[in-house]
Design a protein around this motif. Structure first.
Motif, mmCIF file in Angstrom:
data_model
loop_
_atom_site.group_PDB
_atom_site.id
_atom_site.type_symbol
_atom_site.label_atom_id
_atom_site.label_comp_id
_atom_site.label_asym_id
_atom_site.label_seq_id
_atom_site.Cartn_x
_atom_site.Cartn_y
_atom_site.Cartn_z
ATOM 1 N N LYS A 29 0.840 -1.201 0.000
ATOM 2 C CA LYS A 29 0.000 0.000 0.000
ATOM 3 C C LYS A 29 0.876 1.252 0.000
ATOM 4 O O LYS A 29 0.630 2.204 -0.752
ATOM 5 N N PHE A 30 1.909 1.253 0.847
ATOM 6 C CA PHE A 30 2.832 2.389 0.895
ATOM 7 C C PHE A 30 3.489 2.590 -0.468
ATOM 8 O O PHE A 30 3.545 3.714 -0.995
ATOM 9 N N ASP A 33 1.119 4.089 -2.872
ATOM 10 C CA ASP A 33 0.963 5.529 -2.610
ATOM 11 C C ASP A 33 2.112 6.320 -3.231
ATOM 12 O O ASP A 33 1.900 7.371 -3.845
ATOM 13 N N GLU A 90 10.546 16.772 1.579
ATOM 14 C CA GLU A 90 9.541 15.882 0.994
ATOM 15 C C GLU A 90 9.957 14.422 1.149
ATOM 16 O O GLU A 90 9.127 13.561 1.466
ATOM 17 N N GLU A 93 9.224 13.473 4.663
ATOM 18 C CA GLU A 93 7.784 13.307 4.903
ATOM 19 C C GLU A 93 7.293 11.955 4.388
ATOM 20 O O GLU A 93 6.512 11.288 5.054
ATOM 21 N N TRP A 94 7.748 11.550 3.206
ATOM 22 C CA TRP A 94 7.386 10.227 2.706
ATOM 23 C C TRP A 94 7.952 9.144 3.615
ATOM 24 O O TRP A 94 7.281 8.159 3.917
ATOM 25 N N THR A 95 9.177 9.322 4.048
ATOM 26 C CA THR A 95 9.819 8.331 4.910
ATOM 27 C C THR A 95 9.040 8.130 6.203
ATOM 28 O O THR A 95 8.905 6.997 6.684
ATOM 29 N N LYS A 96 8.504 9.182 6.753
ATOM 30 C CA LYS A 96 7.725 9.084 7.989
ATOM 31 C C LYS A 96 6.480 8.214 7.820
ATOM 32 O O LYS A 96 5.913 7.752 8.799
ATOM 33 N N ARG A 97 6.055 7.987 6.586
ATOM 34 C CA ARG A 97 4.859 7.192 6.315
ATOM 35 C C ARG A 97 5.153 5.698 6.149
ATOM 36 O O ARG A 97 4.233 4.905 5.954
ATOM 37 N N ILE A 98 6.416 5.310 6.195
ATOM 38 C CA ILE A 98 6.759 3.888 6.044
ATOM 39 C C ILE A 98 6.079 3.100 7.153
ATOM 40 O O ILE A 98 6.213 3.431 8.335
ATOM 41 N N PRO A 99 5.364 2.032 6.787
ATOM 42 C CA PRO A 99 4.727 1.226 7.832
ATOM 43 C C PRO A 99 5.761 0.421 8.621
ATOM 44 O O PRO A 99 6.826 0.079 8.093
#
Length: 144
Positions: A29-30, A33, A90, A93-99
Motif C-alpha cells: 500500500k505504501f 501511494d 519531501e 515526509e514520505w519516509t515518515k509514512r513507512i509502515p
C-alpha cells in the motif's frame, strides 16, 4: 532530486524471518501511494547478509571477498526505496509514512543521490555526455 531511503536491518531480517501478510500488504500500500504520487523510482527488500558477500578493495589492488553473514546488524540494509522528490523535506515526509515492518524499533536513513550538478567543473561536458549516453542505454535495456 533523487533520494535513497534505506531501511536498516535488525536481528529478525538477518535471521530471514519473513514478514506477515499484514506487513506485506502495508508495504505494498505504501509503495502504491509512492507510485500514485509519481515519486517512486525503485523499491526492494534485501535478503539476509548470510546470502551475500563483501568485496574489499585493498590499497595494493587486490580484492578480498568475505561471505556473509556480517556481525554488525545495525550497519546492514534490509531494503530501500529510490524517490524522485522536490526536496529533502519531501523525502523525509514520505519516509515518515513507512509502515512498521513488524519490529519493536526500526531506523530508516534518507540520503540524497548525487546528480550531475553536484560534481562541479570536474564533471566536464564530455563526461556528462558519456553519462547521459550510458543512462539512455540502461533505460533502453530495462524496457526490453
Amino acid at each position: 532530486m533523487k533520494y535513497m531511503v534505506i531501511l536498516k536491518a535488525n536481528a529478525d531480517s538477518e535471521a530471514g524471518v519473513a514478514p506477515s501478510e499484514e506487513i506485506i500488504n502495508g508495504m505494498q500500500k505504501f509503495n502504491e501511494d509512492l507510485a500514485n504520487a509519481g515519486v517512486l523510482l525503485a523499491a526492494e527488500g534485501l535478503q539476509a547478509s548470510s546470502k551475500g558477500a563483501r568485496v574489499k578493495f585493498e590499497a595494493d589492488g587486490t580484492k578480498k571477498v568475505t561471505d556473509g553473514p556480517f556481525a554488525e546488524t545495525k550497519e546492514l540494509v534490509a531494503g530501500f526505496w529510490i524517490l524522485q522528490v522536490k526536496s529533502r523535506d519531501e523525502a523525509i515526509e514520505w519516509t515518515k509514512r513507512i509502515p512498521n515492518p513488524g519490529w519493536d524499533e526500526f531506523e530508516v536513513e534518507v540520503r540524497k543521490v548525487f546528480e550531475a550538478e553536484d560534481f562541479g567543473e570536474e564533471f566536464t561536458p564530455e563526461a556528462r555526455a558519456a553519462e547521459d549516453k550510458l543512462r539512455e542505454r540502461v533505460e533502453a535495456q530495462q524496457q526490453k
